[in-house]
Design an enzyme around this catalytic site. Structure first.
Site, mmCIF file in Angstrom:
data_model
loop_
_atom_site.group_PDB
_atom_site.id
_atom_site.type_symbol
_atom_site.label_atom_id
_atom_site.label_comp_id
_atom_site.label_asym_id
_atom_site.label_seq_id
_atom_site.Cartn_x
_atom_site.Cartn_y
_atom_site.Cartn_z
ATOM 1 N N HIS A 173 0.725 -1.181 -0.028
ATOM 2 C CA HIS A 173 0.146 0.104 0.059
ATOM 3 C C HIS A 173 0.693 1.116 -0.114
ATOM 4 O O HIS A 173 0.486 2.202 -0.335
ATOM 5 C CB HIS A 173 -0.854 -0.132 1.263
ATOM 6 C CG HIS A 173 -2.223 0.654 1.063
ATOM 7 N ND1 HIS A 173 -2.268 1.720 0.195
ATOM 8 C CD2 HIS A 173 -3.218 0.639 1.767
ATOM 9 C CE1 HIS A 173 -3.440 2.153 0.323
ATOM 10 N NE2 HIS A 173 -4.074 1.517 1.266
ATOM 11 N N TYR B 156 -13.386 5.381 9.180
ATOM 12 C CA TYR B 156 -12.538 5.817 8.455
ATOM 13 C C TYR B 156 -13.054 5.585 6.910
ATOM 14 O O TYR B 156 -13.137 4.278 6.640
ATOM 15 C CB TYR B 156 -11.241 5.171 8.389
ATOM 16 C CG TYR B 156 -10.015 5.637 7.435
ATOM 17 C CD1 TYR B 156 -9.047 6.283 8.049
ATOM 18 C CD2 TYR B 156 -10.045 5.157 6.100
ATOM 19 C CE1 TYR B 156 -7.798 6.661 6.997
ATOM 20 C CE2 TYR B 156 -9.103 5.623 5.396
ATOM 21 C CZ TYR B 156 -8.065 6.294 5.903
ATOM 22 O OH TYR B 156 -7.019 6.726 4.923
#
Length: 646
Positions: free
Chosen positions: A356, A468
């Site tokens: 990521h 989130y």
């Protein structure tokens, strides 16, 4: 992951009409090369024209922070936090903000380095299963159902089209993406889609990108194949830098597989990449010191376009593929540090595991969608020449190891398996409605899912979750994301109304629309970097770099309770309207990861949790999400509810 990939404009693009065999609906299949490529403007030619990343207004940031705290604390705790925020705004926060403004005057993107270092490179935890992105090849929804003996044939086709996608970037013909307002988006992350690798460090990793465009010079053109603990390097293009044909790639993979199936297994160095970053850094240094050939072999892996993992396992469904690809049992044939790892299972199913750090999910989604469209248009069969030219045999990368390295590999396997076996993944398709019906009622699909997720969490735990959600900020130079803290006072009131048996449908509908309106406003702001998390991160890092004590705002319990410091109980992202989706692990030990995509008539989601949690179950939460989607449909997606609205 990056929110909602929308492919470039589909207008004036050649289409094919095809029946979606899974969902029973007709779909338009665009020509991938017309959809993704452009002769009018180069991929990276507009980067200098993008606006620099702005510094948000301090008052606005702190107000958004306070808004996000309110659902999770008592009145007394909120008053205390409000006082701390006021002190911060007039004191140390004001000074730090001025320093940040000064930094931003000299940098196009004041956040870029900090986000990479603090968000990824300094964490020290294993990449898998905690941080890496996992994407599932959607090919089994149409032509590629699990089939014995299809692994290498399908791998050849996928890798051919993956290399074609690399070629679009290399030649700067990949179309510049735009947002829903037609504004050009930053394409910088595409530079890191290939030939990128994270190199472990004792205190901080390094992210090294080796890719170059044609105008910038030579670039790596090889891939590295992992099978049975051994490594092989093979070029993916010919002398004219054209991608090898699918049968040629299949031929090369067959050579590797035949050799490994008749010879002893290798040491399985890939397991070391599943260790803590410090331990892997120490072992990598030892490898390089043992023999110079080890250093060169590591460089071959790190510079490769991607790694290819051949796996003898046969996942039975998407949930198992997520679990196995994100963690699983076969650490020896993985290299978690690579930007992209293609994983091909024995029964012909496919997944990818991505670091990521270099990029967000949009890179994985774009590349996989390009491949999927090509697979669909070719009906799952290679349509080009079947000729296999005389190709050099793949070169084995032989490592020199000692007893310390071998013991470290065994320990790394046990460590990795302990972590990976704790990951629980549940994937499901919700087929009662999708984007089409939501648009009919003029509702934003992503907002709808967000409210359903919060409703499901509230029903399950009798409290709201700090949430989130990823919002893209790519309209700015080298920007990536902002956090949308989507748990609002309005969302909580919606959850309460839905749980209240005495509430009328019109009251529930009103609460939904109010919460949806607030969510849409926050998403619009977050795309302009007007949330609170990235600005607060910048102020916190500045204080650290200036040797200042940590401001009280970041020590306050409300900061953690509202999700700060990586404590979001619901970590979510909308992957878009294509056939592709993926996910990452839950952010907290008792939390959930929820990642979803949507097509016209269905929603697909993967839920992740940790098995050690006594209160969070991916299976149970997935079932609750389905029930909540049903209930919300009754309230807001029916003629009765529409009449109530009117």
């Amino acid at each position: 992951m990056c929110i909602g990939f929308r492919p470039p404009s589909l207008f004036n693009v050649a289409m094919l009409i095809q029946l979606d065999s899974v969902m029973g609906e007709f779909k338009e299949i665009p020509d991938p090369d017309l959809l993704f490529s452009s002769e009018d403007e180069k991929t990276f030619s507009l980067e200098s024209d993008l606006p620099s990343l702005p510094v948000p207004d301090l008052h606005h940031t702190l107000q958004r922070y306070l808004d996000s705290v309110k659902p999770h604390v008592s009145d007394e705790e909120y008053r205390q936090t409000e006082f701390i925020v006021q002190q911060f705004a007039s004191g140390v926060g004001k000074k730090l903000h001025e320093k940040l403004l000064e930094k931003a005057r000299n940098e196009r993107n004041w956040l870029e380095r900090w986000w990479e270092e603090k968000g990824y490179l300094e964490l020290g935890i294993p990449l898998a299963p905690f941080m890496n992105l996992v994407g599932i090849g959607p090919y089994s929804k149409h032509y590629w159902m699990p089939k014995s003996g299809s692994q290498l044939e399908r791998a050849g086709i996928v890798l051919h089209y993956s290399t074609r996608f690399w070629q679009l970037i290399r030649r700067e013909k990949l179309k510049v993406e735009v947002d829903n307002l037609g504004r050009k988006l930053c394409m910088n992350q595409m530079r890191k889609a290939y030939s990128t690798c994270r190199v472990p460090g004792v205190f901080r990793d390094q992210l090294i990108a080796h890719f170059k465009t044609e105008s910038e010079g030579p670039t790596p053109v090889h891939a590295v194949v992992l099978y049975k603990g051994r490594f092989f390097s093979m070029d993916m293009v010919d002398e004219n830098e054209e991608p090898l044909r699918a049968p040629e790639i299949q031929h090369q993979l067959t050579r590797i597989k035949d050799q490994c199936d008749t010879e002893p297994q290798g040491p399985g160095l890939g397991a070391l990449t599943g260790e803590t970053r410090k331990k892997w850094a120490e072992m990598r240094s030892r490898l390089c010191a043992l023999h110079p050939e080890n250093f060169h072999n590591l460089k071959t892996i790190e510079t490769s376009l991607y790694v290819v993992c051949l796996d003898d396992y046969e996942p039975k469904d998407y949930s198992e593929m997520f679990t196995y690809s994100g963690g699983g049992r076969n650490a020896r044939d993985r290299w978690f540090d690579k930007g992209v790892s293609h994983i091909f299972y024995k029964n012909g199913l496919f997944a990818c595991n991505c670091d990521h750090g270099p990029f967000d999910g949009m890179v994985m989604v774009s590349g996989t969608y390009y491949i999927d469209l090509n697979v669909q248009r070719s009906k799952g069969k290679w349509q080009g020449s079947m000729e296999v030219r005389d190709l050099p045999k793949p070169k084995e990368l032989k490592f020199h190891v000692d007893s310390v390295i071998l013991e470290a590999i065994l320990a790394a396997e046990k460590f990795f398996l302990a972590n990976a076996s704790n990951l629980s993944c549940t994937s499901f398709v919700y087929a009662k409605y999708g984007r089409k019906k939501l648009r009919k009622y003029k509702l934003h699909p992503d907002t709808h899912i967000q409210l359903a997720l919060q409703y499901a969490y509230y029903k399950t735990h009798n409290k709201p979750a700090p949430v989130y959600e990823t919002a893209t900020t790519r309209r700015f130079y080298h920007a990536r994301t902002e956090t949308l803290r989507s748990c609002t006072v309005e969302a909580v009131e919606f959850c309460k109304a839905m749980c209240d048996r005495s509430a009328s449908v019109s009251d529930q509908k009103f609460a939904y629309l109010k919460a949806a309106g607030k969510h849409n406003k926050l998403m619009t702001e977050a795309k302009e970097l007007k949330g609170c998390d990235r600005h607060l991160l910048g102020l916190a890092v500045l204080a650290e770099e200036l040797g200042m004590p940590k401001p009280l705002l970041f020590q306050d319990k409300s900061f953690t309770k509202s999700g700060g410091g990586g404590n979001f109980e619901l970590s979510t992202s909308f992957v878009g309207y294509t056939s592709v989706f993926g996910g990452v692990a839950a952010m907290t030990s008792d939390g959930y990861g929820c990642f979803y995509h949507m097509e016209q008539n269905y929603i697909e989601m993967v839920v992740t949790t940790w098995k050690t949690s006594k209160i969070a179950s991916s299976d149970k939460f997935a079932e609750e999400v389905k029930r909540c989607l049903d209930h919300v449909e009754e309230v807001v997606l029916s003629d009765t509810s529409m009449a109530a609205k009117l």
